[in-house]
Design an enzyme around this catalytic site. Sequence first.
Site: not given
Ligand code: AMP
Length: 591
Positions: A256, A276, A306, A347, A424
Site C-alpha cells: 500500500k 481520486r 499510485e 496496480f 468500497r
Molecule cells: P485509503 O486512502 O486509506 O482508503 O486507502 C486506499 C488508497 O490506497 C487508494 O485510494 C490508493 O490511493 C492507495 N493505494 C496504494 N497502494 C495501493 C494498491 N496496491 N492498491 C490499491 N490502492 C492502493
Amino acid sequence: MLYADIADTYEKIEGTTKRLEMTDYLVELLLKTPVKIIDKVVYLTQGKLYADFVGIELGLAEKLAIKAISQASGSSEKKVVEKFQKHGDIGLAAEEVFKNKKQTSLFSFGKEEELTVEKVYDNFEKIARAEGSGSQNKKIKLLVELFNVATPKEARYIARTVVGKLRLGIADMTILDALAIAFGEGKENRKYVERAYNIHPDLGYIAKLLASSGVESIKNVSIEVGVPIRAMLAERLPSLEQILDKMGGRAAFEYKYDGMRIQAHINSKSVELYSRRLEKLTSQFPDVARAIKSAFKGKEGIFDGEAVPVDINTGELLPFQMVSHRRGRKYGIEKIIEEIPVVLFLFDVLYLDGKDMTEVPYVERRKALESVIDKSEHVKFAHRLVSSDLAEIKKYFDKAIEDGCEGLVAKNIGEESIYRAGAREFLWIKYKRDYKIELVDTLDLVIVGAFAGKGRRKGTYGALLMAAYNPEQDRFETVCKLGSGFTDDQLANLPNMLGEYKIKDKHPRVWSEIKADYWFVPKVVIEVVGAEITLSPTHTCARDMLEKGSGLAVRFPRFTGKWRDDKSPEEATTTKELVEMYKAQIKNLEK
Ligand code: AMP
C-alpha cells in the site's frame, strides 16, 4: 427557462436538511427543465459549469465580484464590503445591496427583463474562460450584465456561484436519486443509473441522456478514454488473520503505497491523468504522463496506480508530503521533477484497446497489465505477494513498512473479483497502521559505506550506509541508507571528508547484507533522526533478537546536521538501545 425557477428551488433546498425533501425539490425542478438545457441546470445546481474532470472552473475572486455588485447597484465598494463582512457570505451581501437598490429605484415598477438560465450559464462560461490582459474588466462586465437584470434573490445565488461557493449541500448521490426518480422509470433501474455514473461520473451527461433517451440508453454507457472512472476503494479489517479469512484463505497482498492515486488515460492523441477526486492532474505530473505513455505498448488504455516520491539516490520511497507540494503548482514544475521525481506504481488496468476490463477478474487484469506495460525507471508494478501463509504475509507487511509503504492492500483473487468502480467493498481490504510515531530521540550512527550519487549528486555520494554498534559482538550492524538532510556543500564535501577512511572491501567489523559502492573504516559518527524503528529483513542490526530473520531499520532517516566528532564509533547508539527503543514504541502503541 427562467433563472427564477432555479433560484426558488435553491431557496427551498437551503431551507431543509432532510435528504428526501431535497430530492423532491430537485425532481420537481428537473421535470420542468427543458431537455436541451438539463445538463446545464444540473451543473449549476452542483455549483459548476462542467464535470470536474473537464477542468473549466468558476471561481471569480471575491474582490471582482464586489466590484461588479458595486457597479450594478450604484453602492460604493466600501458599502458592499461592509455587507460582505457583516454576513460573511457574498450572496447575502449582494442580496441586501440589491434589495436596498430596489426600494429606492424609480425604475422598479412595470415589466422588467427576466433572466434566463441560458443567459446566466452563458455569461458564467465566458467568465470562466476569460484570460489574458483585460480579462478582469471583461469578467466584471459580464457579471454586471447579470446583476442588472437579476432580482435580489437571484443575485444571492449568482454571486455565490460565480465565486465558487454555492454550497447547497447536495451530494452527487442525491442528484442521482432525483434523476432516477424523474426519468428512471422505476426503482429497479436505479442500479443502471448508478453504474453509468460510476464509469462516466458526469451528472450533466447522465441527466441529458436519461431525459432524452431513457433508461435503455443509460444501460449502454461505456467506458471512454478521457472520462475518469470512479476509483474502487478498499474496506478495512483490523488483522491480517481476519483479512485472509474474509478472502477465503488466499489472496494477493500488494504494497500500500503512500502517495497520490492516479488514473492514467492514454490514446494515440493524448495522455491525461486524474486524481481520486477525478480532477485533472496532468499539468502537475508531466513526468508521469511522459513515462506512462512510453511504457504503454497498446493503443488505448486506462490504468490505476499510485504516484510516490522517490529518493533518486537511494531509490527509497519518500514521505508522501514531498509529492503533495506539486498540487496546484503550475510553474516551476520541471525543477521540482528533477529534485523529487516520482514513480508510478501501477496496480490495475480498467480499459484496454476497446475492452472494458472492469468486468474481468483481478488475476486476469493483473496479467493484462503486466503484458502491456514495459516497466521502466518511473513506471513499475505494485509489489505483491500471492499467499495463504499467514507468517509469510506478516513478514511481507514488515517489509512493506520498511520500504516506506503504509501497509498492504489485500485483493480478492476469485472469479468475482471485478473492478467495482466507486465502491468500497471487501474485494479489496486495506491493512495499515493508523498510528504515526516520531522518534523523539536522535541516534548517533556510524558511516560504514556509501552509494554513488545520481542526477544532481553525480560525482559525490548519493547516500550513506549507516550502522549501530553491537558491543557484545564488537561489530557494526547496518540500520539504514541515509540520503536526506545534507546541504549541497556537505554533500559535495563527503568524498573528501571520508577519503582517509576509504577501503576496498567491507571492513571486517561491519556486518552488512547490502552491497555498498564504497566502504569505510567505521570511524565517523553523525546524528540522525528518523520517523520510527521498524522490523527489517534487509538490515542486520539486532538480527534475530526480536524475530527470526528480522533485524531493525530506521524509517525515513535524516541527517540532523550534527557531526559527532566527540564520539568514537564504539560510543555510537548500540543495537541494544535500538531494541529498547523499538520495544518502547510498541508499548506506547498498546497503551
Ligand atoms: P485509503 O486512502 O486509506 O482508503 O486507502 C486506499 C488508497 O490506497 C487508494 O485510494 C490508493 O490511493 C492507495 N493505494 C496504494 N497502494 C495501493 C494498491 N496496491 N492498491 C490499491 N490502492 C492502493
